[in-house]
Design a protein around this motif. Structure first.
Motif, mmCIF file in Angstrom:
data_model
loop_
_atom_site.group_PDB
_atom_site.id
_atom_site.type_symbol
_atom_site.label_atom_id
_atom_site.label_comp_id
_atom_site.label_asym_id
_atom_site.label_seq_id
_atom_site.Cartn_x
_atom_site.Cartn_y
_atom_site.Cartn_z
ATOM 1 N N TYR A 58 0.817 -1.211 0.000
ATOM 2 C CA TYR A 58 0.000 0.000 0.000
ATOM 3 C C TYR A 58 0.850 1.261 0.000
ATOM 4 C CZ TYR A 58 -3.662 -3.343 0.745
ATOM 5 O OH TYR A 58 -4.503 -4.416 0.586
ATOM 6 N N TYR A 59 2.097 1.148 0.439
ATOM 7 C CA TYR A 59 3.032 2.268 0.301
ATOM 8 C C TYR A 59 3.277 2.547 -1.183
ATOM 9 C CZ TYR A 59 7.443 4.853 0.513
ATOM 10 O OH TYR A 59 8.434 5.793 0.349
ATOM 11 N N PHE A 60 3.511 1.472 -1.956
ATOM 12 C CA PHE A 60 3.670 1.628 -3.406
ATOM 13 C C PHE A 60 2.377 2.133 -4.038
ATOM 14 C CE2 PHE A 60 7.042 -1.790 -2.981
ATOM 15 C CZ PHE A 60 8.096 -0.926 -3.217
ATOM 16 N N LEU A 61 1.255 1.643 -3.531
ATOM 17 C CA LEU A 61 -0.045 2.029 -4.094
ATOM 18 C C LEU A 61 -0.319 3.513 -3.882
ATOM 19 C CD1 LEU A 61 -2.463 0.816 -5.561
ATOM 20 C CD2 LEU A 61 -3.509 0.379 -3.335
ATOM 21 N N ARG A 62 0.043 4.038 -2.713
ATOM 22 C CA ARG A 62 -0.121 5.477 -2.460
ATOM 23 C C ARG A 62 0.724 6.297 -3.420
ATOM 24 N NH1 ARG A 62 -0.406 3.714 2.938
ATOM 25 N NH2 ARG A 62 1.832 3.940 3.287
ATOM 26 N N ASN A 63 1.931 5.836 -3.646
ATOM 27 C CA ASN A 63 2.800 6.533 -4.586
ATOM 28 C C ASN A 63 2.239 6.480 -6.001
ATOM 29 O OD1 ASN A 63 5.722 7.511 -3.620
ATOM 30 N ND2 ASN A 63 5.049 5.827 -2.308
ATOM 31 N N LEU A 64 1.666 5.326 -6.381
ATOM 32 C CA LEU A 64 1.056 5.209 -7.704
ATOM 33 C C LEU A 64 -0.136 6.147 -7.839
ATOM 34 C CD1 LEU A 64 0.977 3.697 -10.453
ATOM 35 C CD2 LEU A 64 -0.605 2.072 -9.385
ATOM 36 N N SER A 104 8.864 12.629 -17.249
ATOM 37 C CA SER A 104 9.347 12.216 -15.926
ATOM 38 C C SER A 104 8.330 11.328 -15.224
ATOM 39 C CB SER A 104 9.643 13.449 -15.053
ATOM 40 O OG SER A 104 10.651 14.243 -15.610
ATOM 41 N N LEU A 105 7.073 11.737 -15.272
ATOM 42 C CA LEU A 105 6.024 10.977 -14.604
ATOM 43 C C LEU A 105 5.740 9.660 -15.313
ATOM 44 C CD1 LEU A 105 3.694 13.993 -13.814
ATOM 45 C CD2 LEU A 105 4.937 12.626 -12.137
ATOM 46 N N ALA A 106 5.814 9.660 -16.644
ATOM 47 C CA ALA A 106 5.618 8.417 -17.399
ATOM 48 C C ALA A 106 6.715 7.407 -17.071
ATOM 49 C CB ALA A 106 5.603 8.706 -18.896
ATOM 50 N N ALA A 107 7.973 7.863 -17.013
ATOM 51 C CA ALA A 107 9.086 6.975 -16.672
ATOM 52 C C ALA A 107 8.964 6.481 -15.233
ATOM 53 C CB ALA A 107 10.415 7.706 -16.869
ATOM 54 N N SER A 108 8.540 7.364 -14.328
ATOM 55 C CA SER A 108 8.352 6.974 -12.930
ATOM 56 C C SER A 108 7.237 5.935 -12.798
ATOM 57 C CB SER A 108 8.029 8.203 -12.072
ATOM 58 O OG SER A 108 9.097 9.124 -12.076
ATOM 59 N N GLU A 109 6.161 6.133 -13.560
ATOM 60 C CA GLU A 109 5.059 5.158 -13.523
ATOM 61 C C GLU A 109 5.518 3.801 -14.027
ATOM 62 O OE1 GLU A 109 0.414 4.511 -14.476
ATOM 63 O OE2 GLU A 109 1.292 6.340 -13.709
ATOM 64 N N SER A 110 6.281 3.791 -15.101
ATOM 65 C CA SER A 110 6.795 2.541 -15.646
ATOM 66 C C SER A 110 7.646 1.810 -14.612
ATOM 67 C CB SER A 110 7.617 2.834 -16.905
ATOM 68 O OG SER A 110 8.133 1.654 -17.454
ATOM 69 N N SER A 111 8.541 2.549 -13.947
ATOM 70 C CA SER A 111 9.416 1.952 -12.938
ATOM 71 C C SER A 111 8.625 1.505 -11.712
ATOM 72 C CB SER A 111 10.498 2.958 -12.522
ATOM 73 O OG SER A 111 11.251 3.385 -13.632
ATOM 74 N N LEU A 112 7.624 2.286 -11.326
ATOM 75 C CA LEU A 112 6.826 1.946 -10.144
ATOM 76 C C LEU A 112 5.991 0.690 -10.386
ATOM 77 C CD1 LEU A 112 6.035 2.675 -7.284
ATOM 78 C CD2 LEU A 112 4.302 4.226 -8.203
ATOM 79 N N LEU A 113 5.445 0.531 -11.585
ATOM 80 C CA LEU A 113 4.703 -0.690 -11.915
ATOM 81 C C LEU A 113 5.604 -1.912 -11.820
ATOM 82 C CD1 LEU A 113 2.559 0.542 -14.955
ATOM 83 C CD2 LEU A 113 1.743 0.011 -12.657
ATOM 84 N N ALA A 114 6.872 -1.760 -12.221
ATOM 85 C CA ALA A 114 7.837 -2.860 -12.102
ATOM 86 C C ALA A 114 8.112 -3.170 -10.630
ATOM 87 C CB ALA A 114 9.129 -2.505 -12.829
ATOM 88 N N ALA A 115 8.270 -2.129 -9.814
ATOM 89 C CA ALA A 115 8.520 -2.324 -8.379
ATOM 90 C C ALA A 115 7.331 -3.010 -7.703
ATOM 91 C CB ALA A 115 8.801 -0.979 -7.713
ATOM 92 N N MET A 142 13.692 2.285 -2.990
ATOM 93 C CA MET A 142 13.129 1.957 -4.295
ATOM 94 C C MET A 142 12.310 3.125 -4.850
ATOM 95 S SD MET A 142 11.993 -2.042 -3.802
ATOM 96 C CE MET A 142 11.390 -2.256 -5.478
ATOM 97 N N VAL A 143 11.443 3.688 -4.013
ATOM 98 C CA VAL A 143 10.597 4.796 -4.475
ATOM 99 C C VAL A 143 11.441 6.036 -4.773
ATOM 100 C CG1 VAL A 143 8.783 6.408 -3.776
ATOM 101 C CG2 VAL A 143 8.499 3.963 -3.363
ATOM 102 N N SER A 144 12.433 6.305 -3.932
ATOM 103 C CA SER A 144 13.317 7.445 -4.188
ATOM 104 C C SER A 144 14.056 7.266 -5.507
ATOM 105 C CB SER A 144 14.329 7.592 -3.043
ATOM 106 O OG SER A 144 13.678 7.829 -1.816
ATOM 107 N N GLY A 145 14.542 6.044 -5.736
ATOM 108 C CA GLY A 145 15.235 5.748 -6.994
ATOM 109 C C GLY A 145 14.327 5.900 -8.196
ATOM 110 N N ILE A 146 13.068 5.509 -8.034
ATOM 111 C CA ILE A 146 12.092 5.619 -9.121
ATOM 112 C C ILE A 146 11.889 7.088 -9.515
ATOM 113 C CG2 ILE A 146 9.604 5.456 -9.581
ATOM 114 C CD1 ILE A 146 9.753 2.727 -8.026
ATOM 115 N N TRP A 147 11.739 7.967 -8.523
ATOM 116 C CA TRP A 147 11.545 9.385 -8.815
ATOM 117 C C TRP A 147 12.799 10.007 -9.424
ATOM 118 C CZ3 TRP A 147 7.011 11.731 -9.067
ATOM 119 C CH2 TRP A 147 5.923 11.182 -8.387
#
Length: 307
Positions: A58-64, A104-115, A142-147
């Motif tokens: 849910y931490y990842f979900l909030r970020n998504l 930036s947001l598209a790349a972050s979303e792609s990486s976050l979906l992988a995480a 992981m989330v910091s790296g994604i951003w």
């Protein structure tokens, strides 16, 4: 001279010039935007106030959810205005800012979906070590790296795109500033830009997609090994739903950026963009949250407290 200078500092968005009836499409996309924002805001609120949802998933979900609000807000408000104003103008600085945040947001979303796919793989296929592998610090890193990755990705392509001279047509047959449509109105050779898009963009998308595909393949094999029953059917349904949204996001994005040049879809590229920039953020809350019984339980508790 002043008029000529002003024109050179402005692009004109022209995706919906001939579309009819504009009023109907305006209502449809306004509804999509409002539903996307409201649903994701509710997910952030619910997963924050319910202590049972204080887990990596849910931490990842909030970020998504937060990312999807920002992601869809870079394009949809401008799209709504473009229904009302023909040849909607956008200044070059505004175009630069919009392109940077969108990429930036598209790349972050792609990486976050992988995480998120990797997180589900660990939770289902290695549950005994889940709390050790996906601890709080790991999730934060992981989330910091994604951003950070998203920011660097956006900067590379934005700088590479706007170093080009735009001395041809100022009309973009699109509803926001995007790489393919900007390259079309450049009056110089864009081969190096296209190579960068294929190289950097392809590396990121293929890398993330392989992580997602590998994670869900392991999850599917794990679910299939369970005896037939409600748990197995629910697991299969969840995996298939996740994969459909992921394929929609990656499929439409890949076709937009990595397909061969063609005039067949030249004036319909905005249709492809709608899928990965607006439809996916609309589906994410439904697929990742509203089908989850824990989130639905948290929503019921919230509504009981309110009423």
């Amino acid at each position: 001279m002043d008029n000529q200078t002003n024109i050179r500092n402005v692009f004109f968005l022209d995706a919906f010039f001939n579309i009819r009836p504009k009023g109907l499409y305006f209502v449809i996309f306004l509804t999509i935007y409002l539903v996307t924002v409201i649903a994701n805001v509710l997910i952030i609120i619910v997963t924050n106030i319910d202590f049972h949802l204080n887990t990596p998933m849910y931490y990842f979900l909030r970020n998504l959810a937060f990312l999807d609000i920002c992601y869809t807000s870079t394009t949809l408000p401008h799209m709504l205005v473009s229904f009302l104003i023909e040849h909607l103008p956008i200044t070059v600085p505004a175009c630069i800012v919009q392109l940077y945040f969108f990429l930036s947001l598209a790349a972050s979303e792609s990486s976050l979906l992988a995480a998120m796919a990797y997180d589900r793989y660990i939770a289902i296929c290695n549950p005994l070590r889940y709390s050790v592998i996906m601890n709080k610090n790991v999730c934060l890193y992981m989330v910091s790296g994604i951003w950070v990755v998203g920011s660097i990705y956006g900067a590379i392509h934005t700088v590479n795109t706007f170093r080009l001279p735009f001395c041809g047509s100022r009309i973009l047959h699109h509803y926001f500033c995007d790489i393919p449509v900007l390259l079309k109105v450049s009056c110089t050779n864009t081969f190096s830009n296209e190579v960068t898009v294929f190289g950097v963009g392809g590396l990121l998308m293929i890398g993330c997609f392989l992580v997602i595909l590998g994670s869900y393949m392991h999850i599917l094999f794990s679910v299939m090994s369970v005896q037939k029953g409600h748990g197995r059917n629910k697991g299969l349904s969840t995996c298939v739903a996740h994969l459909v949204v992921i394929l929609l996001f990656y499929g439409s994005g890949s076709f937009m950026y990595f397909r061969p040049k063609s005039d067949l879809l030249a004036d319909k590229e905005w249709l492809l963009s709608i899928f990965y920039s607006n439809i996916t953020p609309l589906f994410n809350p439904i697929i990742y949250s509203l089908r989850n019984h824990e989130v639905k339980g948290a929503f019921r508790k919230l509504f009981k407290c309110l009423y």
